[in-house]
Design a protein around this motif. Structure first.
Motif, PDB file in Angstrom:
ATOM      1  N   ALA A  32      10.963   0.008   1.341  1.00  0.00           N
ATOM      2  CA  ALA A  32       9.942  -0.995   1.019  1.00  0.00           C
ATOM      3  C   ALA A  32      10.578  -2.254   0.425  1.00  0.00           C
ATOM      4  CB  ALA A  32       8.919  -0.410   0.059  1.00  0.00           C
ATOM      5  N   TRP A  38       0.834  -1.206   0.000  1.00  0.00           N
ATOM      6  CA  TRP A  38       0.000   0.000   0.000  1.00  0.00           C
ATOM      7  C   TRP A  38       0.868   1.254   0.000  1.00  0.00           C
ATOM      8  CZ3 TRP A  38      -0.064   3.733   3.785  1.00  0.00           C
ATOM      9  CH2 TRP A  38      -1.071   4.683   3.705  1.00  0.00           C
ATOM     10  N   GLY A  39       1.935   1.253   0.810  1.00  0.00           N
ATOM     11  CA  GLY A  39       2.822   2.410   0.869  1.00  0.00           C
ATOM     12  C   GLY A  39       3.506   2.685  -0.460  1.00  0.00           C
ATOM     13  N   MET A  81      11.898   5.937   0.468  1.00  0.00           N
ATOM     14  CA  MET A  81      10.770   5.113   0.897  1.00  0.00           C
ATOM     15  C   MET A  81      10.661   3.844   0.056  1.00  0.00           C
ATOM     16  SD  MET A  81       7.967   8.103   1.777  1.00  0.00           S
ATOM     17  CE  MET A  81       6.858   7.033   2.705  1.00  0.00           C
ATOM     18  N   ARG A  84      -0.769   0.754   8.262  1.00  0.00           N
ATOM     19  CA  ARG A  84      -0.382   1.685   7.206  1.00  0.00           C
ATOM     20  C   ARG A  84       0.249   2.947   7.803  1.00  0.00           C
ATOM     21  NH1 ARG A  84      -5.833   1.341   3.424  1.00  0.00           N
ATOM     22  NH2 ARG A  84      -5.491  -0.793   2.644  1.00  0.00           N
ATOM     23  N   TRP A 100       3.714   2.028   8.916  1.00  0.00           N
ATOM     24  CA  TRP A 100       4.669   1.943   7.814  1.00  0.00           C
ATOM     25  C   TRP A 100       5.112   3.331   7.377  1.00  0.00           C
ATOM     26  CZ3 TRP A 100       5.428   3.738   2.911  1.00  0.00           C
ATOM     27  CH2 TRP A 100       6.498   3.158   2.218  1.00  0.00           C
ATOM     28  N   MET A 101       4.191   4.257   7.260  1.00  0.00           N
ATOM     29  CA  MET A 101       4.536   5.616   6.849  1.00  0.00           C
ATOM     30  C   MET A 101       5.519   6.252   7.831  1.00  0.00           C
ATOM     31  SD  MET A 101       3.461   7.246   4.144  1.00  0.00           S
ATOM     32  CE  MET A 101       2.540   6.746   2.700  1.00  0.00           C
ATOM     33  N   TYR A 145      -5.865   5.797   6.151  1.00  0.00           N
ATOM     34  CA  TYR A 145      -4.560   5.520   6.759  1.00  0.00           C
ATOM     35  C   TYR A 145      -4.819   4.875   8.113  1.00  0.00           C
ATOM     36  CZ  TYR A 145      -1.495   8.112   3.537  1.00  0.00           C
ATOM     37  OH  TYR A 145      -0.757   8.523   2.455  1.00  0.00           O
ATOM     38  N   SER A 188       9.028   4.538   7.717  1.00  0.00           N
ATOM     39  CA  SER A 188       9.687   4.615   6.410  1.00  0.00           C
ATOM     40  C   SER A 188       9.936   6.048   5.954  1.00  0.00           C
ATOM     41  CB  SER A 188       8.850   3.871   5.361  1.00  0.00           C
ATOM     42  OG  SER A 188       8.669   2.528   5.743  1.00  0.00           O
ATOM     43  N   GLY A 210       7.693   8.810   6.248  1.00  0.00           N
ATOM     44  CA  GLY A 210       6.570   9.554   5.693  1.00  0.00           C
ATOM     45  C   GLY A 210       5.739  10.331   6.686  1.00  0.00           C
ATOM     46  N   GLU A 266       1.123   4.460  -2.583  1.00  0.00           N
ATOM     47  CA  GLU A 266       0.981   5.863  -2.178  1.00  0.00           C
ATOM     48  C   GLU A 266       2.102   6.724  -2.753  1.00  0.00           C
ATOM     49  OE1 GLU A 266      -1.677   7.391   0.251  1.00  0.00           O
ATOM     50  OE2 GLU A 266      -2.264   5.908  -1.240  1.00  0.00           O
TER      51      GLU A 266
END
Length: 272
Positions: A138, A115-116, A134, A240, A243-244, A236, A247, A249, A119
């Protein structure tokens, strides 16, 4: 939507890995069903029938007569309980625990990475150096998960031994989602050989055809749908968000809240 004794009805999206799991399971069990993709592309503007079936306004949601079930994990367990003649889970307790553990890892950690990447690559939430950072994160995280999955597979043809089953269904949507650009299993490795075998399973072939058809228009449609000012917001949620943050974000989250293009999970769906 569905009446007692009628075919099951699935609130569906061809690209959603959670909906993919359910479609494959239904077909493996030989259960007839009807389905429809809600409007809104995953925003809160989905059809009222979806909201009635799932207050999170997420696919998949399954209707069996008056019963409405959401969350793919719950749906798969329901199908196992109601249709035991063609089981997907192993019979032994250890095998069932392993399958559920694999599902948990894929539905949270693996899904969040895929998903990331979308995005960043499709939604363009990050560009330049941040986007590169990012995507590299991933790839590294995906390789770690693929390595873990290889240990779960071992020398077997499938995750349950010699037959396609529950754990395979839970893995394939995520491995299939990223099959290029440094996200695929290593060539010649056990997971790559597993992927080749799974690609020949009829329910998986049907899934891949559905996704390929949807992807002709989906990336551009979803990019346009969530521009600032549209009133639509991407969800979000839990893994999720994590992860943001891990990573790089955090600023993407802040900007998305400011632009009103992201939302948090139900019941926190009011605009912030």
């Amino acid at each position: 939507m569905a009446a007692e004794g009628s075919r099951l009805f699935l609130h569906n999206h061809p690209v959603s890995p959670y909906a993919v799991k359910v479609r494959i399971a239904l077909r493996e069990k030989g259960i007839p069903f009807d389905s429809k993709t809600p409007e809104g592309l995953g925003s809160e503007t989905g059809m009222q029938s979806l909201r009635a079936a799932n207050p999170r306004v997420e696919v998949p949601a399954l209707e069996d007569g008056d019963l409405k079930i959401f969350d793919s994990k719950v749906i798969l367990e329901y199908l196992e309980d109601k249709y035991p003649d063609r089981p997907l889970l192993p019979r032994d307790a250890a095998g069932r625990a392993k399958a559920r553990m694999i599902q948990e890892v894929c539905d949270t950690h693996y899904e969040a990475i895929n998903w990331g990447v979308s995005e960043v690559r499709i939604m363009k939430r990050a560009t330049g150096g941040l986007a590169e950072k990012m995507i590299n994160a991933a790839k590294s995280q995906t390789n770690e998960l693929l390595s873990w999955l290889e240990t779960q597979l071992g020398d077997a043809d499938y995750f349950h031994g010699d037959s396609f089953g529950f754990a395979d269904i839970c893995v394939i949507p995520y491995v299939n989602r990223r099959r290029a650009g440094g996200f695929s299993p290593a060539d010649g490795g056990p997971l790559q050989k597993w992927l080749t075998r799974v690609d020949d399973v009829p329910s998986v072939k049907e899934m891949r055809d559905e996704i390929a058809k949807a992807m002709k228009t989906f990336p551009q449609n979803i990019k346009d749908a969530f521009k600032p000012g549209t009133g639509r917001r991407r969800e979000y949620r839990d893994h999720r968000l994590e992860w943001m943050v891990k990573s790089g974000g955090v600023d993407i989250i802040t900007q998305g809240l400011k632009d009103d293009t992201i939302r948090l999970s139900w019941p926190s769906t009011s605009k912030l």
